[in-house]
Design a protein around this motif. Structure first.
Motif, short mmCIF file in Angstrom:
data_model
loop_
_atom_site.label_atom_id
_atom_site.label_comp_id
_atom_site.label_asym_id
_atom_site.label_seq_id
_atom_site.Cartn_x
_atom_site.Cartn_y
_atom_site.Cartn_z
N GLN A 249 0.26 8.28 -8.80
CA GLN A 249 1.71 8.07 -8.78
C GLN A 249 2.30 8.28 -10.17
OE1 GLN A 249 2.08 3.97 -7.51
NE2 GLN A 249 2.18 4.57 -5.34
N MET A 250 3.56 8.73 -10.17
CA MET A 250 4.27 8.86 -11.42
C MET A 250 5.48 7.94 -11.36
SD MET A 250 4.86 12.56 -12.94
CE MET A 250 6.21 12.74 -14.01
N VAL A 251 5.63 7.09 -12.33
CA VAL A 251 6.76 6.17 -12.35
C VAL A 251 7.80 6.70 -13.33
CG1 VAL A 251 7.50 3.77 -12.71
CG2 VAL A 251 5.18 4.26 -11.90
N SER A 252 9.03 6.83 -12.84
CA SER A 252 10.09 7.37 -13.71
C SER A 252 11.24 6.37 -13.83
CB SER A 252 10.66 8.66 -13.14
OG SER A 252 9.65 9.52 -12.72
N ASN A 253 12.02 6.61 -14.84
CA ASN A 253 13.25 5.87 -15.02
C ASN A 253 14.27 6.45 -14.05
OD1 ASN A 253 14.64 3.98 -16.45
ND2 ASN A 253 14.05 4.90 -18.41
N LYS A 254 14.91 5.64 -13.28
CA LYS A 254 15.83 6.15 -12.27
C LYS A 254 16.86 7.10 -12.86
CE LYS A 254 16.13 3.45 -8.22
NZ LYS A 254 16.48 2.16 -7.69
N SER A 255 17.41 6.72 -13.97
CA SER A 255 18.49 7.52 -14.55
C SER A 255 18.00 8.87 -15.06
CB SER A 255 19.15 6.73 -15.68
OG SER A 255 18.16 6.37 -16.62
N ALA B 201 11.39 3.01 -4.44
CA ALA B 201 12.07 2.35 -5.54
C ALA B 201 11.37 1.02 -5.73
CB ALA B 201 13.53 2.14 -5.18
N ILE B 202 10.99 0.66 -6.95
CA ILE B 202 10.30 -0.61 -7.10
C ILE B 202 11.13 -1.69 -7.78
CG2 ILE B 202 7.91 0.10 -6.86
CD1 ILE B 202 7.71 0.39 -9.84
N ASN B 203 12.14 -1.29 -8.53
CA ASN B 203 13.11 -2.27 -9.03
C ASN B 203 14.36 -1.48 -9.34
OD1 ASN B 203 12.77 -1.11 -11.63
ND2 ASN B 203 10.94 -2.40 -11.93
N SER B 204 15.31 -2.10 -9.95
CA SER B 204 16.58 -1.39 -10.10
C SER B 204 16.49 -0.23 -11.10
CB SER B 204 17.68 -2.37 -10.51
OG SER B 204 17.24 -3.08 -11.64
N ASN B 205 15.46 -0.22 -11.93
CA ASN B 205 15.37 0.83 -12.94
C ASN B 205 14.36 1.92 -12.65
OD1 ASN B 205 17.17 -0.51 -14.66
ND2 ASN B 205 15.50 -1.87 -15.31
N GLU B 206 13.37 1.56 -11.84
CA GLU B 206 12.24 2.49 -11.73
C GLU B 206 12.05 3.03 -10.32
OE1 GLU B 206 9.27 0.87 -15.20
OE2 GLU B 206 8.96 0.15 -13.18
N ILE B 207 11.62 4.28 -10.25
CA ILE B 207 11.23 4.85 -8.97
C ILE B 207 9.82 5.44 -9.10
CG2 ILE B 207 13.59 5.37 -8.25
CD1 ILE B 207 12.88 8.28 -8.75
N VAL B 208 9.17 5.53 -7.96
CA VAL B 208 7.78 5.99 -7.94
C VAL B 208 7.70 7.27 -7.12
CG1 VAL B 208 5.45 5.41 -7.16
CG2 VAL B 208 6.96 3.61 -8.02
N LYS C 214 5.49 -6.08 2.91
CA LYS C 214 6.36 -6.81 1.98
C LYS C 214 5.79 -6.77 0.56
CE LYS C 214 8.25 -9.99 5.06
NZ LYS C 214 7.68 -11.13 5.77
N VAL C 215 4.52 -7.06 0.46
CA VAL C 215 3.87 -7.04 -0.85
C VAL C 215 3.85 -5.61 -1.41
CG1 VAL C 215 1.73 -7.52 -2.11
CG2 VAL C 215 2.44 -9.02 -0.24
N ASN C 216 3.44 -4.66 -0.57
CA ASN C 216 3.35 -3.27 -1.02
C ASN C 216 4.69 -2.72 -1.49
OD1 ASN C 216 0.66 -3.22 -0.50
ND2 ASN C 216 0.78 -1.92 1.32
N ASP C 217 5.75 -3.05 -0.76
CA ASP C 217 7.08 -2.55 -1.14
C ASP C 217 7.45 -3.01 -2.54
OD1 ASP C 217 7.33 -1.23 1.21
OD2 ASP C 217 8.79 -2.60 2.12
N SER C 218 7.12 -4.26 -2.84
CA SER C 218 7.49 -4.78 -4.15
C SER C 218 6.66 -4.10 -5.25
CB SER C 218 7.29 -6.29 -4.20
OG SER C 218 5.91 -6.58 -4.26
N LEU C 219 5.53 -3.54 -4.85
CA LEU C 219 4.67 -2.88 -5.84
C LEU C 219 4.86 -1.37 -5.85
CD1 LEU C 219 1.33 -4.76 -5.02
CD2 LEU C 219 2.75 -5.10 -7.04
N GLY C 220 5.64 -0.86 -4.89
CA GLY C 220 5.86 0.58 -4.81
C GLY C 220 4.67 1.32 -4.27
N ILE C 221 4.02 0.78 -3.25
CA ILE C 221 2.96 1.54 -2.59
C ILE C 221 3.19 1.61 -1.08
CG2 ILE C 221 1.15 1.35 -4.34
CD1 ILE C 221 -0.02 -0.97 -3.00
#
Ligand code: JFZ
Length: 626
Positions: free
Chosen positions: A78-84, A110-117, A330-337
């Protein structure tokens, strides 16, 4: 500053997780089995490989890292990027030694408001523990790379390992394993109330079923998303001929099989034995009213065959609710998997919890089977994925506690199997190193359960080829039959099995109790059986020449197996002068010594005395003072 925030947000997430786990375990306290020791706090992200961009060696647009592989299994990258800063127009090239791919950058989670996977679908696998290198070529502005264990091989805390090892290394288990290794060929039987439908539901063939997932006949309920009530109607007409047990046991024996494994309960949740903890079984719900598993067990013991049962512990479309999908998600979503839904009943799940299903049905039924079948030798678990490390361990332990002579397969979950498999209809490569003994299970057409319209039968030659290939690599072959609703084995498949049986009986010395020799084969390169779907799509076109040989060994003998029946002179390079000092060369089956001669290039043997229609032959080469 940014890294401080990152550090902080990671900590915060871990706290959330611990809190969630705590809450779940408190609310379910009543159901928690306290017989297990070491339950520890465990965070699955501990098994992730996380590589920050700031730690990479950078050259133009290529970023490289060295990292350590602790668990040699399948992973996703996986590659994690800054949303913006995310730019989906990019392609990313990933290079790991021996495995390269280039994929577009897709917004996966999307794993939080700043990051996407972005998750790359291509699976990477590491076959050894130790240092590895990954490089990523991209113009995208990413933050980090994550290499995450594939959901099919969840990695746990390792906290049960010592306790598991003690059981696995016990005299009883090791003795059972020795017997299993000698057996080489087993019969798998997929049979259940679905067998009556033959892969057709309301005039639609399962291959045209509307929902995603495997199109094998035992997946009928899933493929058509049949409501539980409606599906269970199939039980009312399940009334096989009482002769099924004797017929199948006899067929297994004639085919050279040494053990039999029948589906005691498949994913549909229906038990083919007399279960005390569920009414959804052959005795309570069908007109047959007798215990089919017990009947087959007795018939097999009479034939001198070992007996095992398949048991779907993770999936139960009748009583297993959604297979724990929503909790895990639920757990996976919060971790982005990603959470794989296949095999989970999301169309009409039972209303109990998954924990209740395990406590009230799955654990009890496994215990029932062990008590019902005192000479049981194997439980073949399946349908794992969303059970926890502790639950998988509990299945292993409860088998051992009742009968330590019973082996457990890999799919019990985590790394608790007594032996491995390389995936169904898959044979490992001779270059693979597996840390445990292994078995390949395979179908005889393209379905496990009876499919009335699947006539793509593997020929005796093809079956024998897989078997010989597996033998030479040192594994077992668990070959499946799918009896129909009456318990009748489709005639062509039975014939094909008897045919390989004839060959096996002739050449039994080259088979049972052998190990791989120093070389697995000579001649053309290996073609691998690469999954049920792969064979279904590609067919089988392989031909064999008198230069293709497979080898096995036992004591001071090397066995040379050929899949041709041409008489005359053959040349075996692997047994040339200098490689082996030979005392005698015999043709198995008629025990005749053949003319042979060794030079520095090869062993020359003159083959005579072959019956006309044989599938192949085996030579027994006796070595001097080995
Ligand atoms: C499972 C079942 O879903 C199927 O119905 C059958 O019983 C088969 C023997 O096992 O299917 C699997 C399980 C694992 C893999 C593939 C299919 N695998 O590891 O590749």
């Amino acid at each position: 500053m940014r890294s401080i925030i990152h550090f902080f947000s990671k900590k915060l997430k871990k706290h959330h997780l611990v809190l969630a786990v705590l809450l779940i375990s408190v609310s379910c306290k009543k159901n928690v089995d306290t017989s297990l020791s070491s339950e520890q706090k465990f965070d699955q992200t501990d098994n992730w490989i996380v590589l920050d961009k700031t730690d990479a060696i950078k050259k133009d647009n290529t970023y490289s890292w060295n990292f350590n592989v602790k668990h040699p299994v399948k992973y996703v990258v996986q590659m994690v990027s800054n949303k913006s800063l995310y730019n989906s127009k990019n392609h990313v090239k990933v290079t790991i030694v021996g495995q390269e791919f280039k994929r577009p950058l897709l917004k996966s989670y999307a794993i939080n408001s700043n990051e996407i996977v972005s998750e790359f679908k291509k699976i990477v696998s590491f076959s050894k523990i130790g240092e590895q290198t990954i490089s990523i070529k991209t113009a995208a502005n990413f933050k980090r790379i994550r290499i995450i264990p594939h959901f099919e091989n969840p990695i746990g805390s390792g906290g049960y390992h010592q306790e598991w090892l003690k059981m696995n290394q016990s005299d009883e288990k090791q003795k059972a394993l020795e017997q299993f290794k000698k057996a080489k060929l087993g019969m798998f039987i997929h049979w259940g109330i679905y067998s009556q439908a033959g892969g057709v539901w309301k005039n639609t063939r399962i291959n045209y079923a509307p929902y995603k997932g495997p199109k094998v006949a035992e997946w009928l309920m899933h493929a058509f998303q049949i409501p539980r009530e409606e599906y269970s109607e199939l039980a009312k007409t399940f009334n096989p001929d009482t002769s099924f047990a004797q017929n199948i046991a006899k067929l297994a024996k004639q085919s050279g099989m040494k053990y039999v494994v029948i589906t005691s309960k498949h994913h549909d949740g229906f038990a083919l034995f007399d279960s005390k903890s569920s009414e959804y079984d052959i005795v309570d719900a069908t007109p047959y009213k007798a215990d089919a598993v017990k009947e087959l067990y007795e018939a097999c013991l009479r034939e001198g065959l070992d007996f095992g049962v398949y048991y779907s512990h993770g999936n139960d479309w009748m009583d297993g609710t959604d297979g724990n999908y929503n909790n895990v998600k639920k757990v996976n979503d919060s971790l982005g998997i990603y959470t794989h839904p296949t095999g989970k009943n999301l169309w009409g799940p039972s209303t109990n919890t998954h924990k209740e299903y395990l406590q009230n049905k799955a654990y009890p039924q496994v215990k029932e089977l062990l008590n019902l079948l005192p000479e049981l030798r194997l439980i073949w678990f399946d349908g794992t994925g969303f059970i926890t490390e502790k639950q998988a361990f509990q299945f292993y332990k409860s088998v051992y506690d009742i009968n330590p002579n019973v082996l457990v397969n890999r799919r019990v979950g985590y790394s608790f199997g007594d032996y491995l498999d390389a995936g169904d209809n898959k044979i490992p490569s001779s270059s693979d190193t597996l840390e445990k003994y292994w078995e390949t299970c395979g179908t005889i057409n393209n379905s496990w359960g009876y499919k009335s319209y699947d006539n793509d039968w593997k020929s005796p030659k093809e079956l024998l080829y897989y078997f010989v290939d597996i033998l030479s690599k040192g594994g077992n072959y668990l070959l499946n039959i799918g009896p129909d609703g009456k318990g009748k084995v489709p005639e062509i498949s039975a014939q094909n099995l008897r045919e390989i049986g004839k060959w096996i009986h002739q050449n039994r010395d080259a088979i049972y109790g052998t190990s791989p020799w120093k070389i697995t084969k000579e001649g053309q390169g290996e073609t691998l059986l690469d999954g049920t779907g792969h064979r279904a799509a590609k067919g089988f076109k392989k031909t064999f020449t008198s230069k293709d040989f497979w080898f096995t060994t036992k004591e001071n003998k090397v066995y040379v197996i050929s899949l041709t029946n041409t008489e005359g002179e053959i040349l075996i390079k692997s047994l040339r002068k200098g490689e082996a000092t030979i005392e005698d060369v015999k043709l198995l089956g008629n025990n005749k010594t053949l003319n042979w001669q060794q030079n520095k290039n090869e062993l020359k043997v003159t083959i005579t005395g072959l019956p006309k229609d044989v599938l192949g032959y085996a030579l027994e080469v006796t070595l001097k003072n080995k």
